[in-house]
Design an enzyme around this catalytic site. Structure first.
Site, PDB file in Angstrom:
ATOM      1  CG  ASN A 111      -1.735   1.234   1.370  1.00  0.00           C
ATOM      2  OD1 ASN A 111      -1.858   2.013   0.426  1.00  0.00           O
ATOM      3  ND2 ASN A 111      -2.308   1.450   2.552  1.00  0.00           N
ATOM      4  CD1 TRP A 112       3.514   0.870  -2.762  1.00  0.00           C
ATOM      5  CD2 TRP A 112       3.496   1.897  -4.767  1.00  0.00           C
ATOM      6  NE1 TRP A 112       4.165   0.062  -3.656  1.00  0.00           N
ATOM      7  CE2 TRP A 112       4.175   0.658  -4.900  1.00  0.00           C
ATOM      8  CE3 TRP A 112       3.365   2.715  -5.895  1.00  0.00           C
ATOM      9  CZ2 TRP A 112       4.713   0.219  -6.099  1.00  0.00           C
ATOM     10  CZ3 TRP A 112       3.908   2.273  -7.108  1.00  0.00           C
ATOM     11  CH2 TRP A 112       4.578   1.050  -7.198  1.00  0.00           C
ATOM     12  CE  LYS A 113       0.230   3.479   4.700  1.00  0.00           C
ATOM     13  NZ  LYS A 113       0.002   3.616   6.121  1.00  0.00           N
TER      14      LYS A 113
ATOM     15  CG  HIS B 119      -5.841   1.697   5.085  1.00  0.00           C
ATOM     16  ND1 HIS B 119      -5.382   2.719   5.880  1.00  0.00           N
ATOM     17  CD2 HIS B 119      -4.810   0.819   4.951  1.00  0.00           C
ATOM     18  CE1 HIS B 119      -4.118   2.465   6.199  1.00  0.00           C
ATOM     19  NE2 HIS B 119      -3.753   1.321   5.643  1.00  0.00           N
TER      20      HIS B 119
ATOM     21  CD  GLU C 283      -2.959   5.476   6.605  1.00  0.00           C
ATOM     22  OE1 GLU C 283      -2.983   5.505   5.368  1.00  0.00           O
ATOM     23  OE2 GLU C 283      -2.021   4.976   7.260  1.00  0.00           O
TER      24      GLU C 283
ATOM     25  CD  GLU D 107      -3.657  -2.736   7.492  1.00  0.00           C
ATOM     26  OE1 GLU D 107      -2.488  -2.891   7.113  1.00  0.00           O
ATOM     27  OE2 GLU D 107      -4.364  -1.796   7.114  1.00  0.00           O
TER      28      GLU D 107
ATOM     29  N   GLY E 241       2.077   2.433  10.663  1.00  0.00           N
ATOM     30  CA  GLY E 241       2.972   3.568  10.452  1.00  0.00           C
ATOM     31  C   GLY E 241       3.655   4.051  11.717  1.00  0.00           C
TER      32      GLY E 241
ATOM     33  CB  SER F 117       5.069  -1.316  12.078  1.00  0.00           C
ATOM     34  OG  SER F 117       4.574   0.008  12.203  1.00  0.00           O
TER      35      SER F 117
ATOM     36  N   GLY G 168       2.682  -1.050   4.427  1.00  0.00           N
ATOM     37  CA  GLY G 168       2.687   0.362   4.056  1.00  0.00           C
ATOM     38  C   GLY G 168       4.110   0.828   3.813  1.00  0.00           C
ATOM     39  N   GLY G 169       4.739   1.413   4.851  1.00  0.00           N
ATOM     40  CA  GLY G 169       6.058   2.026   4.721  1.00  0.00           C
ATOM     41  C   GLY G 169       7.081   1.154   4.008  1.00  0.00           C
TER      42      GLY G 169
END
Ligand code: PEP
Length: 256
Positions: free
Chosen positions: A11-13, A97, A99, A169, A175, A215, A236-237
């Protein structure tokens, strides 16, 4: 026991630009190209879907969107429909998600409408669920997951569930660099599978893939992936670095 093919999503956001998105897709493709027995999906920002799709054409990578609207078309400024995503080569979409739930403010009803719209249009869905730190500290992890699954999957058929992956999640781990221990994550995943059994049946629950997200990094991926109810990861990251993402995919591929 059901054999479940692990699935890892990147997930590159709201990161990358046109050139770096294509470069990252190519680098991931060469990092994971030789691996079998695993599904890998990239979720770039909307504007780069077409070019990333071209960059991974013929590879083992699939394309997904980070969100989808619940209506098929019409006056919804700024939104993107499921059929548009399919038209751009997407096989998958993320829905719910954290966010979007906690930063943008999407509620369970909207999440459910998006799930039904995406499945109805032929997209596969990764439905994200998970508790906040306060909810975990109050001992509500399983209740929150159960509630988000029950409402998010309302009206979904057993047949459609074959095209749904659940991403557990924990919000406090996304994150933040904090990760659930493999044992805590396994307990949550087992409870999620129990909920799927009650909502559908034991065969559907046994076949459903449940990813961990929060993470996940090369250093902790193998320990998480080894757990019996963890069937991959939503990253993600670490998905922004092809070597790190490739190492996580390797850990998932070798976990069985
Ligand atoms: C995510 O965005 O779904 C996620 C798990 O992010 P991170 O890996 O950065 O915690």
């Amino acid at each position: 026991m059901a054999t479940r093919i692990p699935i890892v999503g990147g997930n590159w956001k709201m990161n990358t630009n046109r050139a770096s998105a294509v470069a990252l897709a190519r680098a991931v493709s060469s990092a994971v190209g030789g691996l079998g027995g695993i599904e890998v999906v990239l979720f770039p920002p909307f504007p780069y879907l077409l070019e990333v799709g071209k960059a991974i054409e013929g590879s083992r990578l699939a394309l997904g969107a980070q969100d989808v609207h619940c209506e098929p078309d019409g006056a919804f400024t700024g939104e993107v429909s499921a059929s548009m995503l399919r038209d751009c080569g997407c096989a998958w979409t993320l829905i719910g998600h954290s966010e979007r739930r906690h930063v943008i403010g999407e509620g369970d009803d909207l999440v459910n409408r998006k799930v039904l719209a995406a499945l109805g249009a032929g997209l596969n869905v990764i439905l994200c669920v998970g508790e906040t730190r306060g909810q975990r500290e109050a001992g509500q992890t399983d209740a929150v997951n159960q509630q988000q699954l029950t409402s998010g999957l309302h009206g979904v058929t057993r047949e459609q569930m074959r095209r749904v992956v659940i991403a557990y999640e924990p919000v406090w781990a996304i994150g933040t660099g904090l990760t659930a221990t493999p044992e805590d994550a396994q307990a949550a995943h087992a409870a999620i599978r129990g909920t799927l059994g009650r909502l559908f049946d034991s065969a559907t629950a046994g076949g459903a893939r449940i990813q961990y997200g929060g993470s996940m990094k090369p250093g902790n991926a193998a320990g998480l992936m080894r757990m019996p109810d963890i069937d991959g990861g939503l990253i993600g990251g670490a998905s922004l670095n092809a070597d790190d993402f490739g190492a996580i995919v390797q850990a998932a591929a070798h976990a069985g």
